[in-house]
Design a protein around this motif. Structure first.
Motif, short mmCIF file in Angstrom:
data_model
loop_
_atom_site.label_atom_id
_atom_site.label_comp_id
_atom_site.label_asym_id
_atom_site.label_seq_id
_atom_site.Cartn_x
_atom_site.Cartn_y
_atom_site.Cartn_z
N PHE A 65 0.97 -1.15 -0.02
CA PHE A 65 0.02 0.03 0.06
C PHE A 65 0.81 1.34 -0.07
O PHE A 65 2.02 1.30 0.21
N THR A 66 0.24 2.31 -0.63
CA THR A 66 0.98 3.84 -0.43
C THR A 66 -0.21 4.67 0.32
O THR A 66 -1.26 4.32 0.39
N ALA A 67 0.53 5.56 1.08
CA ALA A 67 -0.62 6.34 1.86
C ALA A 67 -0.08 7.85 1.62
O ALA A 67 1.25 8.34 1.39
N LYS A 68 -0.91 8.54 1.30
CA LYS A 68 -0.55 10.22 0.65
C LYS A 68 -1.57 11.05 1.45
O LYS A 68 -2.99 11.13 1.35
N ALA A 69 -1.03 11.54 2.37
CA ALA A 69 -1.83 12.52 3.21
C ALA A 69 -2.35 13.77 2.57
O ALA A 69 -1.73 14.18 1.40
N ALA A 70 -3.43 14.23 2.99
CA ALA A 70 -3.90 15.72 2.18
C ALA A 70 -2.77 16.65 2.14
O ALA A 70 -2.34 16.83 3.28
N SER A 106 -14.73 17.88 16.16
CA SER A 106 -13.95 19.28 16.13
C SER A 106 -12.95 19.27 15.27
O SER A 106 -12.49 20.58 15.06
N ALA A 107 -12.49 18.40 14.86
CA ALA A 107 -11.52 18.33 13.77
C ALA A 107 -11.42 16.95 12.91
O ALA A 107 -11.80 16.00 13.32
N ARG A 108 -10.89 17.12 11.89
CA ARG A 108 -10.51 15.87 10.90
C ARG A 108 -9.37 15.99 10.15
O ARG A 108 -8.85 17.03 9.97
N ALA A 109 -8.73 14.87 9.83
CA ALA A 109 -7.86 14.74 8.95
C ALA A 109 -7.81 13.38 8.12
O ALA A 109 -8.46 12.46 8.53
N SER A 110 -7.20 13.27 6.95
CA SER A 110 -7.48 12.23 5.88
C SER A 110 -6.29 12.03 4.77
O SER A 110 -5.52 13.02 4.98
N SER A 111 -6.15 10.85 4.66
CA SER A 111 -5.04 10.50 3.63
C SER A 111 -5.68 9.67 2.54
O SER A 111 -6.60 9.01 2.68
N THR A 112 -5.26 9.58 1.43
CA THR A 112 -5.56 8.47 0.41
C THR A 112 -4.66 7.15 0.20
O THR A 112 -3.40 7.38 0.52
N LEU A 113 -5.44 6.12 0.30
CA LEU A 113 -4.61 4.90 0.30
C LEU A 113 -4.74 3.89 -0.88
O LEU A 113 -5.82 4.11 -1.42
N THR A 114 -3.87 3.79 -1.53
CA THR A 114 -3.88 2.80 -2.73
C THR A 114 -3.09 1.57 -2.90
O THR A 114 -2.15 1.41 -1.78
N ASN A 115 -3.37 0.61 -3.66
CA ASN A 115 -2.82 -0.57 -3.91
C ASN A 115 -2.80 -1.09 -5.19
O ASN A 115 -3.72 -1.12 -5.65
N ASP A 116 -1.57 -1.16 -5.97
CA ASP A 116 -1.65 -1.52 -7.21
C ASP A 116 -1.02 -2.75 -7.63
O ASP A 116 -0.25 -2.97 -8.62
N THR A 117 -0.71 -3.63 -6.74
CA THR A 117 0.05 -4.77 -6.68
C THR A 117 -0.49 -5.65 -7.75
O THR A 117 0.05 -6.71 -8.16
N ASP A 118 -2.12 -5.68 -7.99
CA ASP A 118 -2.77 -6.46 -8.74
C ASP A 118 -3.14 -5.43 -9.85
O ASP A 118 -3.94 -4.67 -9.71
N PRO A 119 -2.38 -5.48 -11.11
CA PRO A 119 -2.63 -4.69 -12.42
C PRO A 119 -4.07 -4.61 -12.85
O PRO A 119 -4.66 -3.72 -13.40
N ASP A 120 -4.81 -5.76 -12.44
CA ASP A 120 -6.34 -5.81 -12.98
C ASP A 120 -7.21 -5.40 -11.87
O ASP A 120 -8.31 -5.16 -11.91
#
Length: 236
Positions: A65-70, A106-120
């Motif tokens: 997985f990869t994680a990319k914070a806002a 009162s507050a929020r934080a988020s990041s995007t998670l991706t997984n491309d180990t399976d090309p399909d």
């Protein structure tokens, strides 16, 4: 249609939600992950910047997985609770878009998670942390369960056709002080998509891992991501 294209389909459909049904849901049982009890947490709220530092990152995200914070944390928020009689289309959007959760955060934080180990089967999701005060986090978890019970089916209609979202409370791993798995499937003109969410309460914080329109079966990633997110949050 590729998985990346399907992600765009579900993102467009979320913006067009416009109805509520009364029956039907997919309730496939998910294997529960290893229980991770919540360690003692201060009963205080965090700022968005503080929450951002507790999100999964390149060093703590599971393998594959990869994680990319806002790039920017949103401003601390006030009341987000929709009216009790709000249409399902307005109330369920937070679960799909992962931009807010029912309750008064009162507050929020988020990041995007991706997984491309399976090309399909390119997988896209998000991790979100919400900070609450008092017993608002407990109320938010209860309201999510109530919301899904009230809105098990939501239909979208636009010029491109009609899509049907089905929601249900599914089997969840025992994490934190409380956890709930919301199953979500979308059927319509495109191939079936999944948009599940796994929410975990740790004291006054709620952690959520959400799918953003993936091929069926992608919900198998949610327990390991939630467990990793919980460990990162607790500093383990």
């Amino acid at each position: 249609m590729t998985a990346k294209a399907r992600f765009l389909v579900i993102a467009t459909a979320v913006g067009a939600l416009a109805g509520c049904g009364t029956s039907g849901s997919h309730t496939t049982e998910r294997p529960a992950g290893k229980a991770i009890p919540a360690v003692a947490q201060p009963t205080r709220s965090f700022s968005s910047a503080a929450l951002s530092a507790l999100l999964l990152n390149a060093d703590s995200v599971p393998s594959g997985f990869t994680a990319k914070a806002a790039s920017q944390t949103p401003a601390d928020q006030g009341a987000q609770r929709p009216p009790a009689d709000a249409p399902c289309s307005q109330a369920i959007i937070p679960l799909l878009s992962a931009t807010q959760l029912t309750g008064t955060a009162s507050a929020r934080a988020s990041s995007t998670l991706t997984n491309d180990t399976d090309p399909d089967r390119f997988w896209v999701g998000t991790e979100v942390l919400w900070s609450y005060t008092g017993d608002a986090a407990e109320q938010a978890m209860a309201e999510v369960r109530t919301l899904v019970g009230r809105c098990p089916v939501v239909t979208t209609s636009d010029a491109g056709g009609k899509d049907v979202f089905r929601f249900a409370v599914a089997s969840a791993p025992k994490l934190g002080n409380d956890s709930v798995h919301i199953s979500c499937s979308m059927t319509g003109d495109s191939d079936p998509l999944e948009c599940d969410s796994l929410l975990v309460r740790i004291g006054t914080t709620v952690l959520a891992v959400n799918e953003q329109g993936n091929d069926p079966g992608g919900d198998r990633y949610l327990p390991q991501l939630a467990e990793a997110g919980l460990r990162e949050y607790q500093g383990q």
